[in-house]
Every structure is written in C-alpha cells, then in structure tokens.
Motif scaffolding. Structure first.
Motif, PDB file in Angstrom:
ATOM      1  N   LEU A  38     -29.149   8.562  24.526  1.00  0.00           N
ATOM      2  CA  LEU A  38     -27.828   8.697  23.919  1.00  0.00           C
ATOM      3  C   LEU A  38     -27.891   8.064  22.533  1.00  0.00           C
ATOM      4  N   PRO A  39     -27.680   8.828  21.484  1.00  0.00           N
ATOM      5  CA  PRO A  39     -27.800   8.256  20.130  1.00  0.00           C
ATOM      6  C   PRO A  39     -26.667   7.292  19.829  1.00  0.00           C
ATOM      7  N   ARG A  40     -26.791   6.592  18.734  1.00  0.00           N
ATOM      8  CA  ARG A  40     -25.729   5.703  18.285  1.00  0.00           C
ATOM      9  C   ARG A  40     -24.449   6.507  18.096  1.00  0.00           C
ATOM     10  N   PRO A  41     -23.326   6.000  18.590  1.00  0.00           N
ATOM     11  CA  PRO A  41     -22.068   6.768  18.517  1.00  0.00           C
ATOM     12  C   PRO A  41     -21.687   7.098  17.085  1.00  0.00           C
ATOM     13  N   ASN A  42     -21.080   8.237  16.925  1.00  0.00           N
ATOM     14  CA  ASN A  42     -20.610   8.691  15.613  1.00  0.00           C
ATOM     15  C   ASN A  42     -19.373   7.876  15.232  1.00  0.00           C
ATOM     16  N   PRO A  43     -19.447   7.044  14.202  1.00  0.00           N
ATOM     17  CA  PRO A  43     -18.289   6.211  13.837  1.00  0.00           C
ATOM     18  C   PRO A  43     -17.102   7.011  13.325  1.00  0.00           C
ATOM     19  N   ALA A  44     -17.309   8.305  13.028  1.00  0.00           N
ATOM     20  CA  ALA A  44     -16.190   9.134  12.578  1.00  0.00           C
ATOM     21  C   ALA A  44     -15.247   9.478  13.721  1.00  0.00           C
ATOM     22  N   LEU A  45     -15.717   9.334  14.959  1.00  0.00           N
ATOM     23  CA  LEU A  45     -14.871   9.598  16.124  1.00  0.00           C
ATOM     24  C   LEU A  45     -14.180   8.309  16.536  1.00  0.00           C
ATOM     25  N   PRO A  46     -12.926   8.389  16.927  1.00  0.00           N
ATOM     26  CA  PRO A  46     -12.198   7.161  17.275  1.00  0.00           C
ATOM     27  C   PRO A  46     -12.809   6.431  18.463  1.00  0.00           C
ATOM     28  N   TRP A  79      11.440 -20.379  10.085  1.00  0.00           N
ATOM     29  CA  TRP A  79      10.324 -20.124  11.013  1.00  0.00           C
ATOM     30  C   TRP A  79       9.292 -19.293  10.270  1.00  0.00           C
ATOM     31  N   ARG A  80       8.127 -19.901  10.051  1.00  0.00           N
ATOM     32  CA  ARG A  80       7.037 -19.165   9.411  1.00  0.00           C
ATOM     33  C   ARG A  80       5.898 -19.021  10.406  1.00  0.00           C
ATOM     34  N   GLN A  81       5.490 -17.786  10.622  1.00  0.00           N
ATOM     35  CA  GLN A  81       4.457 -17.489  11.613  1.00  0.00           C
ATOM     36  C   GLN A  81       3.365 -16.668  10.955  1.00  0.00           C
ATOM     37  N   ARG A  82       2.187 -17.268  10.877  1.00  0.00           N
ATOM     38  CA  ARG A  82       1.028 -16.571  10.336  1.00  0.00           C
ATOM     39  C   ARG A  82       0.079 -16.270  11.493  1.00  0.00           C
ATOM     40  N   ILE A  83      -0.245 -15.007  11.660  1.00  0.00           N
ATOM     41  CA  ILE A  83      -1.035 -14.553  12.800  1.00  0.00           C
ATOM     42  C   ILE A  83      -2.302 -13.899  12.276  1.00  0.00           C
ATOM     43  N   ALA A  84      -3.434 -14.387  12.743  1.00  0.00           N
ATOM     44  CA  ALA A  84      -4.723 -13.798  12.398  1.00  0.00           C
ATOM     45  C   ALA A  84      -5.356 -13.253  13.670  1.00  0.00           C
ATOM     46  N   SER A  85      -5.843 -12.018  13.607  1.00  0.00           N
ATOM     47  CA  SER A  85      -6.446 -11.444  14.814  1.00  0.00           C
ATOM     48  C   SER A  85      -7.401 -10.326  14.453  1.00  0.00           C
ATOM     49  N   THR A  86      -8.233 -10.000  15.429  1.00  0.00           N
ATOM     50  CA  THR A  86      -9.166  -8.882  15.315  1.00  0.00           C
ATOM     51  C   THR A  86      -8.473  -7.656  15.905  1.00  0.00           C
ATOM     52  N   SER A  87      -7.735  -6.944  15.096  1.00  0.00           N
ATOM     53  CA  SER A  87      -6.871  -5.864  15.573  1.00  0.00           C
ATOM     54  C   SER A  87      -7.611  -4.907  16.501  1.00  0.00           C
ATOM     55  N   PRO A 134      -4.814   3.897   9.810  1.00  0.00           N
ATOM     56  CA  PRO A 134      -5.037   3.383   8.447  1.00  0.00           C
ATOM     57  C   PRO A 134      -4.894   1.875   8.398  1.00  0.00           C
ATOM     58  N   ALA A 135      -5.468   1.286   7.371  1.00  0.00           N
ATOM     59  CA  ALA A 135      -5.510  -0.173   7.268  1.00  0.00           C
ATOM     60  C   ALA A 135      -4.125  -0.797   7.245  1.00  0.00           C
ATOM     61  N   ASP A 136      -3.142  -0.101   6.674  1.00  0.00           N
ATOM     62  CA  ASP A 136      -1.814  -0.702   6.572  1.00  0.00           C
ATOM     63  C   ASP A 136      -1.027  -0.633   7.883  1.00  0.00           C
ATOM     64  N   ARG A 137      -1.646  -0.089   8.942  1.00  0.00           N
ATOM     65  CA  ARG A 137      -0.981  -0.025  10.240  1.00  0.00           C
ATOM     66  C   ARG A 137      -1.727  -0.814  11.313  1.00  0.00           C
ATOM     67  N   LEU A 138      -2.766  -1.516  10.958  1.00  0.00           N
ATOM     68  CA  LEU A 138      -3.561  -2.221  11.953  1.00  0.00           C
ATOM     69  C   LEU A 138      -2.800  -3.369  12.609  1.00  0.00           C
ATOM     70  N   TRP A 139      -1.759  -3.843  11.965  1.00  0.00           N
ATOM     71  CA  TRP A 139      -0.971  -4.941  12.521  1.00  0.00           C
ATOM     72  C   TRP A 139      -0.136  -4.493  13.717  1.00  0.00           C
ATOM     73  N   LEU A 140       0.066  -3.195  13.884  1.00  0.00           N
ATOM     74  CA  LEU A 140       1.003  -2.709  14.889  1.00  0.00           C
ATOM     75  C   LEU A 140       0.629  -3.117  16.307  1.00  0.00           C
ATOM     76  N   SER A 141      -0.654  -3.274  16.571  1.00  0.00           N
ATOM     77  CA  SER A 141      -1.071  -3.688  17.913  1.00  0.00           C
ATOM     78  C   SER A 141      -1.048  -5.197  18.097  1.00  0.00           C
ATOM     79  N   GLU A 142      -0.804  -5.937  17.026  1.00  0.00           N
ATOM     80  CA  GLU A 142      -0.954  -7.394  17.064  1.00  0.00           C
ATOM     81  C   GLU A 142       0.358  -8.153  16.990  1.00  0.00           C
TER      82      GLU A 142
END
Length: 749
Positions: free
Chosen positions: A263-271, A473-481, A489-497
């Motif tokens: 099985l080759p390395r997965p195609n990163p273009a596929l989700p 109330w200030r809340q700064r959240i860092a995560s591996t989305s 897209p990059a501007d929506r990665l926060w939606l899961s976090e």
C-alpha cells in the motif's frame, strides 16, 4: 454477517410486500408509492423499509442508525412502536443497511434519512422522522378495521396491536395487515398526544442485550464471506512516512500465504479519513493466525515523514511566546477585555493542559469487502456509513445502487469509526486480490494508527471588580485541530476546537476567545463529545479557582454567574439557544444529591461542574478522598436535563457509561511519542481505570421534560473530569491543571 441473519435481512429489505398478508410501512411520506411485484402478480403498498407487520401479528421494525453501544436500535424501535400502539412483546428489531438508490443521474438518493452515529443526533433525528412511520402504519390499520367493522375510523381506538370498536370488538394487527396493504397511502398522519404514551418514557432493555450476554451477538469482526482471505497490514510507524526496503521472502514461504501487497503512502490530496492512514505492506492469507505470523516475518525498513511527530510536552514548550503573539483566529470578542483588566480590582490566571488520547475501542478496526465488476459489499463497524459509501464509490466507480454497506453492531466507537480509513484499505486489497478480503487490525495497530483526540492548552485570565463579580474573561486556546488534512480551509480549522457561545459567553460583558493553531504530524479525529469533552475541564476548573481566590462558594459562584433564567443565543449543534435556567436546575440537583452543604472530614472533598453539550444540560458532583499515593472516588452524581427521554434506562446507562469513561480517561490516559513513533501498543500500556479506581455507583438524576429529545451518549462526559479535579482540590488544596490527573497529582502531593 451470519448467513442466518443475512437471509432474514434480505427478506426484510428485498422481499418487502411480496409476502402474503404483510403490511410494509415507512417514511418519508413524500416517497409513498404503490409498488407492483411482477413475479407474484401482487400489489403491496410499500411506503419504505421501516415496518413490516406479518399475518401472525409479528411486527418487524428496522433500525437505521449504526449501533455502537449507545442503544439507538432500542430507542428508534420504541418511537415507531409507540406511534403504532404496538405490543412491544411482539416486536422484533432488525438493523438496516445503508439506504441508497440511484437518483437517475448516477448520484445517490438516500432513502432512509439520518444514518450516522455522531454528536448524539440519532434520537433527535428519529423523533422528527420515525413518529410518522408508526402513525402511518396505525392509520392504515385503523382504516382497514373501519372497513371490516363497517364503522367510521374516528370511532375506533388502538391498543397493544389491536384495533378496538366502541362496543369492545377487537381485530389484531396481524388480521388486518393484508387489507391494510391494499389501501392508498395516507396523505397526512395524526401523531399521538404525549399523554397517551405507553412506551416512550418507560424503561426498556437493549434489544440486543440477550445476544450480547449469551455471546450470540455477531459484531462486524465476526462476519465472513465464502472464500475470504484474511488481510493484516504492517503500517509505517512514522506519520507521513514511506516504504524504504522490503524483503518478503520468508513471508511468501509460509504455507497459507496467498499474496503480499504494497500500500503506497496515502495521497495527501484526499481528505483524512477517506484514505489509508499510512503506507503499508499487506499480507493476505487463508486464516488470521497465518496472516499474523507471516506479517511478523516481513523484513521492512521505513522512511520517516517530512514532519516528525512530537509529544504533548514538546508541543506545549513554546506556548509562552506563542500566546503573546496574534492568534490564528479571534473566535469571539465581546466588549473590551483589556479595559476590563485595567479597571479590575483583581485578576485570576491559570493554564490547563489536556493530553492527546486514543479512542481505545474494544473492537479494533476491521472490514469485510467483496468487490466485483458490477457490485460491492462492505461489512464493517461504522459510524459514518455514507462516508464508507463515498470511499467505495470513489475506489470502484460503481453506481450507488451497486454498493451495499451493511451496519452490524460495533464494539464501541467513540468517534473513531467516523473515519473510514479501514474501509479504504480493505477495498484496495479486495480489488487487487480479486477475492473477498477480511481486513483485521490488532489492538497494537489501533493504538499506533489512530486519529487521536487533539492536544489542547487553555490559558485563562479573569478580571473581577471589588464585589468579586467577573467583569472580564480572556481565553486563549491552543490545539492541534482535528480538521487539519480534512479539506477545511485554514480560517475554519478552529471550528472543531472552540464553541464560541459556550459559557460564560453571554454572561460576562467583556469576553474574548482566541484560538492558536498547533502543528502536529499525528492524525487527529473526533473523540467522544468533541471539543466539549476537553474544553469543559478548563472552564469548570477555572471557575473553582476564581471561587477559591475570592473566598466564594463554588456552587453559589456558578449560580450567580448564570443569574436569572434566560435563553442565550447558541450557534452550532445544540442550539439555537442555551437555557441558563435548565443548566442551573441540574447543577442544584447534583449539589443537593451529593450533600453540598454537609461538612467533609478525614481528607474528603466534593467538587462540582456543569456543561451544555449538544442540547443537553448536565452537571456532575463527586466526593473523593486522597491518602498517601491513593485517590478514592467515593460517590458520583450526574444530573441531566435531556428533553423528553425515549428510554430512561438507556439514558441512565449512557450517562453512567459517559461518566466512567470521562473519569477513566481523566485519571491516567495519554498517548506519548518517542523518536517520532507512538509508544502505546495495547491496553497494558494504556491503563483503563479499574473497578476499584471508579465509584461503586453513579447516581443518575433525570429531569422530566417535554421538549424535543437531545440524545444522551455524549452528554455525561464533559463535566466528569473537572468535577473530579475540583473535588481533589477540596480534599487536598492541591490544584491539578493537567489531564491526566493521577501523574500530576502524585507529582504535586
């Protein structure tokens, strides 16, 4: 799937309306149609594929959603049976396959509506859809009885699978099924008034319980096709890595080995989740033992990926500087947090870390795949069967009607089975082998190649005035989305976090939520309760810290914060509103049940936490004690307002299970990385809590409600861990700000 069960399902799904004397009923109503059977010369009213009433009065009800232990088969069947006025003792529940046909243009037409196990959406969707199923069946039976009795349909009533006249004459549903099958489809149906419910709101055991406890239940991993080859895969242990060197000479010499496939390395273009997670070498053999021995005989060297996987500590190290920079996304910005800080009488600040964890489902990923030129059949543990369908369709090019996705009961899921990488692997191997393939993962495979819960860090600052009221109330959240690599897209990665409207949003005039993206090579995915499962820990422990710093009672601080009951706007799943009164209600119930005002001695302490999760309002209260080297959880209470509850026994079981899962995960579970590879290879290195570590009993309080059901499977998890941490502080004055708790607690004591 067993041959016997397969034959029963085939009869249920494909010979609908051809069995003499059967009435077949389903939804949606817009799809009702008279369907002729040319072979038997019989016309049977087929409304869909949900209900079949046999001439002997047996009622078969199809359950559409994947069953992963949440009890959805039971709840869905109870909703239908309630509207039918069916005798529950004469009901059989059968799992349905993925409902899909061609729309005429080669695209899928989904015939059964909602078929997914995600976010506790099954019961709410079933409530909206399946009541019509039962009501349509009841209407047809009543109309058939009216014709038989020669009376108006409005003069008849139904009860326990019988239609009854005003003077007491009765006809059984089985006696009426044939006549009812010849009637035109009802143009509208009348739903029962809730005052007449006999099944909804009453306890019901799981319809699969007997088979489970006797060992008769067949899970996905138990299913086989004739002539099936067993496949196991040696996967690259480095995320994004590739095959460097392979020597399969010894493997091919083992008797029973049929093929070795790369099985080759997965195609990163596929989700992510629609393709294999890692490059690999697959061994296909006559049986599982041979395949595993043959895999062990492979001689493989791997190339590391471009990005080396890091552990949580390495990800957290640069956060001081990161939090001082601009956020990746400003999620919410109410008022002026900086101005509130300048005017504040005092400030409270804390940082919380929540570890990367695995799903640790008991049934590891597996998939039975048969791929032919004109059809494909998949049997696998799934939470997202439409996603599995999409994978098969992309890899085979088959039409929707040529793809059969079966949904046997799964041995857990917790979000892992929302991804279909195991399906992609099996389909690729079955196509290459040109034989049916049974792909088996081991537990070591499952731990080393999971879509892990993201690592999260919360940095919180609260500003308070002279009356100790929270003004900022200030809340700064860092995560591996977990959305990275999934086509967002990059501007929506926060939606899961981050959920922007999570409390205390709307209750504090100046509130700011910022999200900072952390880069990680590890694949991430949904984990039970999503972001709620981790963010509640930081928010609820921080409220306790504020209470302690200002010498306030933690319960009263929360009640004061919630204030007078109001409905706050809530965007996203669980909305459109958050009712603070309902949240305060469960909080007070949990506090009363644990004996909040009772003084504790001898190292005992109690803690509280609450959270709004996917439309459910839940609070936990725990009592613990801490002695040298030992934490004991004595009592646990969970109070929940989940709207109307279809099956209270199932809801209680879900809340208890979620509570214990939340506590077990919080106590001692984390995934660690060494030299770019996952260290954990099984439960011996990923210790689920023992019975002795968990409370002997979990008291569940369900709030009676008439609102739309909200589900139960996810809701009992988010507030369990913070209630535990707050109880530990009350017992020891030691504040644990990291999950897992036990290593940090032992370090601090």
């Amino acid at each position: 799937m067993s041959r016997a069960l397969d034959a029963e399902r085939r009869r249920f799904l494909k010979v609908l309306g051809t069995a003499s004397g059967a009435l077949i009923v389903g939804v949606p109503l817009r799809a009702l149609a008279d369907t002729p059977d040319e072979l038997l010369g019989q016309v049977v009213l087929q409304l869909s594929t949900y209900v079949r009433i046999e001439a002997d009065g047996t009622i078969a009800i199809g359950a559409r959603d994947p069953e992963i232990g949440q009890g959805i088969r039971t709840s869905e069947a109870r909703i239908v049976a309630e509207e039918m006025d069916a005798d529950w003792l004469r009901v059989r529940v059968l799992p349905l396959a993925l409902g899909v046909t061609d729309d005429g243009n080669g695209e899928p037409n989904w015939t059964l509506g909602h078929q997914e196990a995600r976010g506790s959406t099954g019961v709410p969707a079933a409530w909206n859809d399946l009541r019509d199923v039962g009501a349509a069946a009841r209407a047809l039976l009543v109309q058939a009885a009216a014709q038989r009795f020669g009376v108006a349909a409005s003069s008849l009533r139904t009860n326990l699978s019988q239609v009854i006249t005003a003077d007491g004459r009765k006809l059984d549903y089985g006696d009426l099924a044939a006549d009812a099958s010849l009637l035109p489809a009802p143009q509208r149906v009348v739903l029962k008034d809730s005052s007449r419910f006999r099944l909804i709101g009453q306890d019901a055991g799981d319809v699969d319980a007997r088979d489970i406890v006797t060992g008769a239940q067949r899970y996905a991993i138990d299913q086989w096709f004739a002539g099936t080859l067993v496949a196991v895969i040696a996967r690259c242990p480095y995320p994004g890595g590739s095959l460097k060197k392979l020597d399969n000479t010894q493997t091919r010499a083992i008797k029973g080995v049929e093929q070795v496939l790369v099985l080759p390395r997965p195609n990163p273009a596929l989700p992510l989740g629609t393709r294999p997670l890692a490059a690999g070498v697959a061994v296909l053999a006559a049986d599982t033992w041979t395949a595993l021995r043959a895999r062990d005989a492979l001689v493989i060297e791997w190339n590391t990926g471009k990005q080396i996987a890091l552990g949580d500590d390495a990800l957290a190290a640069p956060l001081d500087a990161r939090f001082d920079s601009a956020p990746t996304t400003m999620v919410r910005n109410d008022g002026d947090v900086d101005h509130a800080r300048r005017l504040a009488h005092r400030a409270v600040q804390a940082r919380y870390e929540i570890a990367t964890v695995a799903h640790a489902e008991l049934e590891p990923p597996n998939c039975l795949a048969r791929i032919e030129d004109d059809r494909a059949r998949i049997v696998a543990p799934l939470q997202n069967p439409r996603g599995a369908f999409d994978v098969v369709r992309r890899l085979t090019g088959l039409l929707p009607s040529q793809i059969d996705v079966q949904l046997p009961r799964s041995g857990g899921g917790f979000g892992r089975r929302l991804d279909n990488d195991h399906v992609a692997e099996a389909v690729l191997l079955a196509k290459a082998a040109r034989k049916p393939v049974k792909l088996i993962w081991t537990q070591a495979d499952a731990f080393a190649h999971d879509c892990y819960r993201p690592f999260v860090v919360h940095d919180l600052t609260a500003s308070l005035d002279r009356k100790n009221t929270i003004t900022g109330w200030r809340q700064r959240i860092a995560s591996t989305s977990r959305l990275v690599g999934r086509g967002e897209p990059a501007d929506r990665l926060w939606l899961s976090e981050v959920h922007p409207d999570d409390l205390p949003a709307g209750l504090i005039p100046n509130l700011q939520r910022e999200w900072f993206a952390l880069d990680s090579a590890l694949p991430r995915g949904n984990w039970r309760a999503g972001a709620h499962g981790v963010n509640a820990f930081a928010m609820q422990v921080f409220l306790d810290e504020i209470a302690h710093a200002t010498k306030q009672d933690p319960l009263q601080l929360r009640l004061d914060l919630l204030g007078v009951p109001q409905q706050l706007p809530y965007r996203g799943h669980g909305g459109p509103v958050l009712d603070t009164g309902r949240l305060a209600g469960v909080l007070k119930l949990a506090a009363d049940a644990i004996g909040w005002t009772k003084a504790r001695r001898d190292g005992h302490g109690i803690g509280l936490a609450f959270h709004f999760t996917y439309g459910g309002y839940v609070a936990h209260a725990l009592e613990v004690s801490v002695t040298v080297g030992k934490l004991t959880i004595h009592d646990a209470v969970v109070a929940a307002d989940l709207g109307r509850i279809v099956n209270p026994l199932g809801a209680r079981a879900a809340l208890v299970g979620a509570t214990l899962d939340g506590l077990s995960t919080a106590l001692d579970l984390s995934i660690t990385v060494k030299n770019g590879r996952i260290e954990q290879q099984g439960f011996h290195e990923y210790p689920l809590a023992t019975m002795a570590q968990l409370p002997r009993d979990v008291q569940v309080i369900l709030v009676p409600a008439q609102t739309t059901p909200a589900g139960a499977f996810e809701m009992g998890l988010p507030s369990a861990a913070p209630a535990l941490a707050n109880a530990i502080f009350a017992a020891t004055t030691v504040r644990v700000r990291k999950l897992p708790i036990l290593p940090e607690l032992m370090r601090l004591l």
